[in-house]
Enzyme design. Structure first.
Site, PDB file in Angstrom:
ATOM      1  N   CYS A  69      -1.053  -0.868  -0.908  1.00 48.10           N
ATOM      2  CA  CYS A  69      -0.840  -1.240   0.495  1.00 48.10           C
ATOM      3  C   CYS A  69      -0.945   0.025   1.332  1.00 48.10           C
ATOM      4  O   CYS A  69      -0.099   0.924   1.213  1.00 48.10           O
ATOM      5  CB  CYS A  69       0.528  -1.899   0.676  1.00 48.10           C
ATOM      6  SG  CYS A  69       0.912  -2.325   2.401  1.00 48.10           S
ATOM      7  N   GLY A  70      -1.974   0.098   2.168  1.00 47.59           N
ATOM      8  CA  GLY A  70      -2.214   1.302   2.948  1.00 47.59           C
ATOM      9  C   GLY A  70      -1.145   1.561   3.995  1.00 47.59           C
ATOM     10  O   GLY A  70      -0.624   2.678   4.107  1.00 47.59           O
ATOM     11  N   THR A  71      -0.800   0.527   4.786  1.00 53.50           N
ATOM     12  CA  THR A  71       0.254   0.735   5.777  1.00 53.50           C
ATOM     13  C   THR A  71       1.593   0.961   5.093  1.00 53.50           C
ATOM     14  O   THR A  71       2.444   1.702   5.601  1.00 53.50           O
ATOM     15  CB  THR A  71       0.347  -0.447   6.755  1.00 53.50           C
ATOM     16  OG1 THR A  71       0.567  -1.665   6.027  1.00 53.50           O
ATOM     17  CG2 THR A  71      -0.905  -0.558   7.609  1.00 53.50           C
ATOM     18  N   ASN A  83       7.171  -6.252   5.574  1.00 48.82           N
ATOM     19  CA  ASN A  83       6.664  -5.778   4.287  1.00 48.82           C
ATOM     20  C   ASN A  83       7.754  -4.936   3.626  1.00 48.82           C
ATOM     21  O   ASN A  83       8.331  -4.055   4.266  1.00 48.82           O
ATOM     22  CB  ASN A  83       5.406  -4.928   4.492  1.00 48.82           C
ATOM     23  CG  ASN A  83       4.302  -5.698   5.181  1.00 48.82           C
ATOM     24  OD1 ASN A  83       3.663  -6.556   4.598  1.00 48.82           O
ATOM     25  ND2 ASN A  83       4.081  -5.404   6.463  1.00 48.82           N
ATOM     26  N   ASN A 110      -6.446  -3.649  -3.727  1.00 53.69           N
ATOM     27  CA  ASN A 110      -6.035  -4.539  -2.636  1.00 53.69           C
ATOM     28  C   ASN A 110      -7.327  -5.160  -2.116  1.00 53.69           C
ATOM     29  O   ASN A 110      -8.148  -4.475  -1.512  1.00 53.69           O
ATOM     30  CB  ASN A 110      -5.332  -3.706  -1.571  1.00 53.69           C
ATOM     31  CG  ASN A 110      -4.682  -4.491  -0.452  1.00 53.69           C
ATOM     32  OD1 ASN A 110      -4.250  -3.907   0.528  1.00 53.69           O
ATOM     33  ND2 ASN A 110      -4.571  -5.797  -0.568  1.00 53.69           N
ATOM     34  N   CYS A 151      -3.726  -3.681   8.608  1.00 56.37           N
ATOM     35  CA  CYS A 151      -3.862  -3.537   7.157  1.00 56.37           C
ATOM     36  C   CYS A 151      -4.620  -2.242   6.907  1.00 56.37           C
ATOM     37  O   CYS A 151      -5.785  -2.117   7.285  1.00 56.37           O
ATOM     38  CB  CYS A 151      -4.603  -4.726   6.548  1.00 56.37           C
ATOM     39  SG  CYS A 151      -4.946  -4.532   4.782  1.00 56.37           S
ATOM     40  N   GLY A 152      -3.955  -1.280   6.281  1.00 53.54           N
ATOM     41  CA  GLY A 152      -4.557   0.037   6.103  1.00 53.54           C
ATOM     42  C   GLY A 152      -5.708   0.059   5.128  1.00 53.54           C
ATOM     43  O   GLY A 152      -6.777   0.626   5.412  1.00 53.54           O
ATOM     44  N   ASN A 153      -5.528  -0.532   3.946  1.00 53.71           N
ATOM     45  CA  ASN A 153      -6.636  -0.591   2.990  1.00 53.71           C
ATOM     46  C   ASN A 153      -7.796  -1.386   3.575  1.00 53.71           C
ATOM     47  O   ASN A 153      -8.967  -1.054   3.369  1.00 53.71           O
ATOM     48  CB  ASN A 153      -6.171  -1.223   1.678  1.00 53.71           C
ATOM     49  CG  ASN A 153      -5.267  -0.309   0.881  1.00 53.71           C
ATOM     50  OD1 ASN A 153      -5.454   0.899   0.869  1.00 53.71           O
ATOM     51  ND2 ASN A 153      -4.289  -0.884   0.206  1.00 53.71           N
TER      52      ASN A 153
END
Length: 278
Positions: free
Chosen positions: A221-223, A194, A13, A77-79
């Protein structure tokens, strides 16, 4: 104007990171059309999201802003959060290993681990429909969602941004490209959503694909990983610590239940630095 940037990725990502503390004028030029041009993988740099490092405003160490490839600003955005933390540490903007980062949906707390990976306290998941936001009469673990001529079952949650998660039997056959855009733009999600497609392997392992709002399917996708795990735990299908396998690699997600924050751990990699004319 010449814009300095750093290309990074978290499990494929990919992002460009802009230091707006040292380049405050860059914010004047980063309108949606310019972001779309920079995101183009043929005529620009190419990325899933653009991340901006700004001075803190509300008592944190830094402010974190995220723009999707379509130019729209999003909440989380987690990543990207892991890459943000590595960036400010590696570029000597801080000497802290645990950083308080302001986002549009509150404070997150990334910690750089001894092995170089980054763990992020992503905050407490929100399941109330109004907080996601999602138009539903009441909170439920599973909702029916009409997609064209079929009805699917989803769980809905906010991890700082909205997610709709469905369980499928085989991730390789998931209708990500056909159903993903329809779920993303579903009128019951007023800010779009998402779309996650989760295959449960066992109580400690899942496979996941995510069609991201404003970007499309990404390698990770982290989240989305956080959302899938907390929805699985809420439904009694997963344990508190789960390994999430995505096309770009694996994340470890931990959630101890109601009113507890969700934790995400994974890598953050710097690819190259560059300069581009805006």
């Amino acid at each position: 104007m010449k814009l300095q940037f750093t290309k990074m990725h978290g499990l494929g990502n990919d992002f460009i990171v802009i230091n707006a503390i040292n380049q405050p004028a860059s914010l004047t030029f980063l309108d949606p059309a310019t972001i779309r041009r920079l995101a183009d993988r043929h005529f620009g740099i190419g990325f899933d999201q653009l991340l901006i490092v700004e001075q803190a405003r509300e008592g944190g160490d830094f402010r974190y802003r995220i723009f999707n490839a379509d130019g729209g600003e999003v909440e989380q955005c987690g990543n990207g959060a892991r890459c943000f933390a590595r960036f400010v540490r590696d570029y000597n903007l801080t000497d802290k290993n645990t950083i308080r980062v302001e986002t549009a949906r509150g404070i997150i707390t990334p910690t750089i681990e001894n092995n170089g990976e980054v763990s992020v306290n992503m905050g407490v998941p929100q399941f109330e429909p109004a907080e996601i936001p999602f138009q539903a009469a009441q909170r439920m673990p599973v909702y029916p969602l009409q997609i064209g001529d079929k009805t699917i079952e989803i769980s809905a949650v906010s991890i700082g941004n909205p997610h709709a998660v469905q369980i499928i039997p085989d991730i390789d056959l998931a209708p990500v490209t056909t159903e993903g855009p329809k779920i993303e733009a579903h009128p019951l999600f007023p800010e779009r959503v998402n779309a996650g497609f989760m295959q449960i392997i066992d109580r400690a392992h899942i496979r996941l694909r995510v069609f991201e709002r404003g970007t499309g399917e990404t390698l990770a996708c982290g989240t989305g990983a956080c959302a899938a795990v907390v929805c699985g735990i809420l439904r009694g299908l997963l344990d508190t610590t789960v390994q999430v396998a995505m096309h770009g690699g694996n994340l470890q997600i931990r959630w101890d239940g109601k009113d507890k924050p969700v934790w995400m751990t994974g890598p953050a990699i710097t690819v190259f630095e560059g300069t581009i004319d805006l």
